[in-house]
Design a protein around this motif. Structure first.
Motif, short mmCIF file in Angstrom:
data_model
loop_
_atom_site.label_atom_id
_atom_site.label_comp_id
_atom_site.label_asym_id
_atom_site.label_seq_id
_atom_site.Cartn_x
_atom_site.Cartn_y
_atom_site.Cartn_z
N TYR A 34 -10.67 -2.65 6.33
CA TYR A 34 -11.47 -3.45 4.72
C TYR A 34 -12.30 -4.07 4.51
CZ TYR A 34 -8.17 -5.59 0.77
OH TYR A 34 -8.19 -6.45 -0.24
N GLY A 69 1.87 2.04 -2.90
CA GLY A 69 1.33 2.56 -4.55
C GLY A 69 0.04 1.39 -5.19
N THR A 70 0.91 -0.12 -4.30
CA THR A 70 -0.32 -0.58 -4.90
C THR A 70 -1.02 -1.51 -3.99
OG1 THR A 70 1.40 -2.44 -4.51
CG2 THR A 70 1.16 -1.25 -6.98
N ALA A 71 -2.08 -0.79 -3.34
CA ALA A 71 -3.23 -0.77 -2.14
C ALA A 71 -3.71 -1.62 -2.94
CB ALA A 71 -3.69 0.65 -1.98
N ALA A 95 -6.28 9.34 -0.46
CA ALA A 95 -4.65 9.33 -0.83
C ALA A 95 -4.22 9.00 0.79
CB ALA A 95 -4.45 9.91 -1.67
N VAL A 109 -5.13 6.37 3.24
CA VAL A 109 -4.95 4.71 2.64
C VAL A 109 -3.88 5.01 2.73
CG1 VAL A 109 -4.13 3.77 0.49
CG2 VAL A 109 -5.99 5.38 0.24
N PRO A 161 -7.55 -2.89 -4.57
CA PRO A 161 -8.36 -2.00 -5.09
C PRO A 161 -9.62 -1.30 -4.12
CG PRO A 161 -8.53 -3.65 -5.96
CD PRO A 161 -7.63 -3.76 -5.17
N THR A 171 0.85 -1.28 -0.18
CA THR A 171 -0.05 -0.04 0.22
C THR A 171 1.30 1.62 0.15
OG1 THR A 171 -2.07 -1.23 1.13
CG2 THR A 171 -1.81 1.10 1.20
N HIS A 185 -8.37 1.62 -1.98
CA HIS A 185 -7.37 2.53 -2.78
C HIS A 185 -8.87 3.20 -4.18
CE1 HIS A 185 -5.64 4.37 -6.07
NE2 HIS A 185 -6.11 4.17 -7.24
N GLN A 186 -9.59 2.48 -3.96
CA GLN A 186 -11.03 3.30 -4.70
C GLN A 186 -11.87 4.27 -3.47
OE1 GLN A 186 -13.56 0.82 -7.07
NE2 GLN A 186 -11.09 0.15 -7.96
#
Lengths: 137, 117
Positions: free
Chosen positions: A89, A34-36, A46, A49, A38, A31, A41-42
């Protein structure tokens, strides 16, 4: 070698918790990089997150530290943070993908419940440890 | 406010609440360690006090034994002096015995000479 064996023995006392902590470190690091997930992330802005990822890593590290050093309070602190992040989550999955939410959301919400139950068990264990032997019987 | 707003608000509240709760656990952990450290220091102080008390007792015993050794040394010296006096007396008597034996031998020789006449 001896230390590794001792660490594995200690983690083996709560293997699901140890592995969940390890997953938390991997997921939190992903996360932050930068690859949280989905849904997170949505569903979240930011900064939130980033905060979610950092708290997930801290909680997971505290769990593993508490398990390894057998510090129950430290483990409890990590479990609180892990419970909050897994609950968030699960909620994010329900909000972002309501159609396919049931199984993944239930998994994460119940992981959060498991963390809270473990906190309760540890609190009872510490209370039993401080009781005189006659009362413990 | 839609579901997403609830999610964001709930996330903020959950994260802050969880952080606060986790901090209380960490503070308790720190207090537990501090209490354990205090208990260790107290135990060490008690052990130290016991050792000091024991040391005082040993010092008194040491002084008593030193006094006893001094008294035994004095007694030994007195006995040595008495032994010296007795030895001197024995030597004196041996010398007298030697003198009397010499006189007796002279008298025996004189008596033998008179009988021959």
């Amino acid at each position: 070698m001896h230390r590794l064996r001792r660490t594995l023995d200690t983690l083996g006392l709560a293997p699901f918790e140890a592995m969940l902590g390890t997953v938390g470190i991997i997921s939190g690091a992903a996360t932050i990089l930068g690859t949280a997930p989905p849904s997170i992330h949505q569903g979240l802005p930011a900064p939130m997150v980033l905060a979610w990822g950092v708290i997930l890593i801290i909680g997971s590290l505290l769990i593993l530290t508490g398990l390894t050093l057998q510090q129950l309070r430290v483990e409890q602190a990590g479990l609180v943070l892990l419970a909050a992040t897994t609950l968030i989550y699960g909620a994010a999955i329900i909000v972002v993908q309501p159609a396919a939410a049931l199984t993944p959301a239930a998994t994460y919400v119940l992981f959060a419940a498991a963390c809270l139950l473990r906190i309760r068990v540890l609190t009872q264990a510490m209370a039993a440890r401080t009781l005189p032997e006659s009362e413990a019987d | 406010m839609g579901l997403e707003g609830v999610l964001v608000g709930g996330t903020g509240v959950s994260l802050l609440g969880a952080l606060a709760w986790a901090l209380t656990f960490l503070v308790k952990a720190s207090q537990t360690r501090s209490d354990a450290g205090t208990a260790t220091v107290t135990d060490a102080a008690a052990a130290n006090a016991a050792l000091v008390s024991s040391l005082n007792g040993l010092q008194q015993e040491n002084e008593r034994l030193r006094g006893r050794v001094t008294s035994l040394e004095d007694e030994l010296e007195a006995r040595d002096a008495r032994i010296d006096a007795l030895e001197s007396r024995v030597r004196e008597m041996e010398a007298r015995l030697h003198t009397e034996q010499t006189r007796l031998r002279a008298l025996a020789d004189e008596l033998a000479e008179l009988r021959q006449r």
